[in-house]
Scaffold this motif. Structure first.
Motif, short mmCIF file in Angstrom:
data_model
loop_
_atom_site.label_atom_id
_atom_site.label_comp_id
_atom_site.label_asym_id
_atom_site.label_seq_id
_atom_site.Cartn_x
_atom_site.Cartn_y
_atom_site.Cartn_z
N LEU A 95 0.82 -1.22 0.00
CA LEU A 95 0.00 0.00 0.00
C LEU A 95 0.85 1.27 0.00
N ILE A 96 2.14 1.11 0.28
CA ILE A 96 3.06 2.25 0.16
C ILE A 96 3.66 2.25 -1.24
N ALA A 102 2.80 5.44 -8.48
CA ALA A 102 1.86 6.36 -9.14
C ALA A 102 2.39 7.80 -9.07
N LEU A 103 2.97 8.16 -7.92
CA LEU A 103 3.52 9.52 -7.77
C LEU A 103 4.70 9.73 -8.73
N GLY A 104 5.57 8.73 -8.83
CA GLY A 104 6.72 8.82 -9.74
C GLY A 104 6.27 9.00 -11.18
N LEU A 105 5.23 8.26 -11.57
CA LEU A 105 4.72 8.35 -12.95
C LEU A 105 4.05 9.71 -13.18
N ALA A 106 3.22 10.15 -12.21
CA ALA A 106 2.52 11.43 -12.36
C ALA A 106 3.53 12.57 -12.46
N ASN A 107 4.59 12.48 -11.65
CA ASN A 107 5.64 13.50 -11.68
C ASN A 107 6.32 13.55 -13.06
N TRP A 144 10.75 7.08 -6.32
CA TRP A 144 11.36 5.80 -6.76
C TRP A 144 12.10 5.12 -5.61
N LEU A 145 12.73 5.92 -4.74
CA LEU A 145 13.40 5.30 -3.57
C LEU A 145 12.37 4.66 -2.64
N THR A 146 11.21 5.31 -2.48
CA THR A 146 10.15 4.75 -1.63
C THR A 146 9.62 3.46 -2.25
N ALA A 147 9.44 3.46 -3.59
CA ALA A 147 8.95 2.26 -4.28
C ALA A 147 9.94 1.10 -4.09
#
Ligand code: HEM
Length: 157
Positions: A95-96, A102-107, A144-147
């Motif tokens: 869930l993280i 999604a955030l990396g792609l949106a950015n 990306w680091l979080t992913a």
């Protein structure tokens, strides 16, 4: 998750030999390494490293390598998740991981629409545009680091 596990892909992943999961996992890691390796160089450039190297010269190889890496990671990731999808129910790292992707792609979509990015082959960004690009580079690195961190931790839950 039950639907994913019961899908034809899930059956194929579980019934195609003992090496299949390991090889698909290796493919996942090669995809992630290509994606992150290319994004690390591009994001550090956006943050202000190697100012004498034009942004266009960094972006030309980095963008196709990162895009290919993402496609490989997403395709192999889908195969991995279908194998035992129901085991991931309630796993907080999943869930993280997906919102981080999604955030990396949106950015990346936002950056691709910035005037400074579109004009990178013809001119240098203004100081104001440079700040926008640096913020985008920081968001990209963080996502990306979080992913990667959450992806690695999925198996430890
Ligand atoms: C977009 C679709 C993706 C799906 C469906 C997916 C799914 C998975 C699954 C199911 C695992 C195995 C977890 C386990 O049981 O240990 C995994 C591992 C992992 N994923 Fe993904 N993933 C995707 C994309 C990504 C991306 C884009 C990244 C990084 C940028 C990433 C980073 C990782 C990492 C670091 C691991 C651990 C690998 C290992 O240590 O063996 N994944 N992924």
């Amino acid at each position: 998750m039950a639907w994913l596990e019961g899908s034809a892909l899930g059956h194929a992943m579980r019934n195609s030999g003992v090496w299949t999961y390991g090889l698909v996992n290796l493919t996942h890691i090669l995809g992630i390494a290509s994606l992150f390796g290319a994004m690390l160089v591009l994001d550090l450039r956006l943050l202000g490293a190697w100012r004498r190297v034009p942004l266009a010269a960094v972006a030309r190889p980095a963008v196709p390598v990162a895009t290919t890496g993402f496609i490989v990671a997403a395709t192999s990731g889908l195969c991995l998740i279908t194998t035992n999808a129901t085991e991931y129910v309630g796993n907080p790292f999943l869930l993280i991981k997906f919102p981080a992707i999604a955030l990396g792609l949106a950015n990346a979509v936002v950056v691709s629409r910035l005037t400074a990015w579109k004009a990178r082959e013809t001119r240098d960004p203004t100081p104001h545009e440079r700040r926008h690009l640096a913020v985008a580079g920081a968001i990209s690195l963080l996502s990306w680091l979080t992913a990667i961190a959450s992806g690695r931790l999925i198996g430890y839950w």
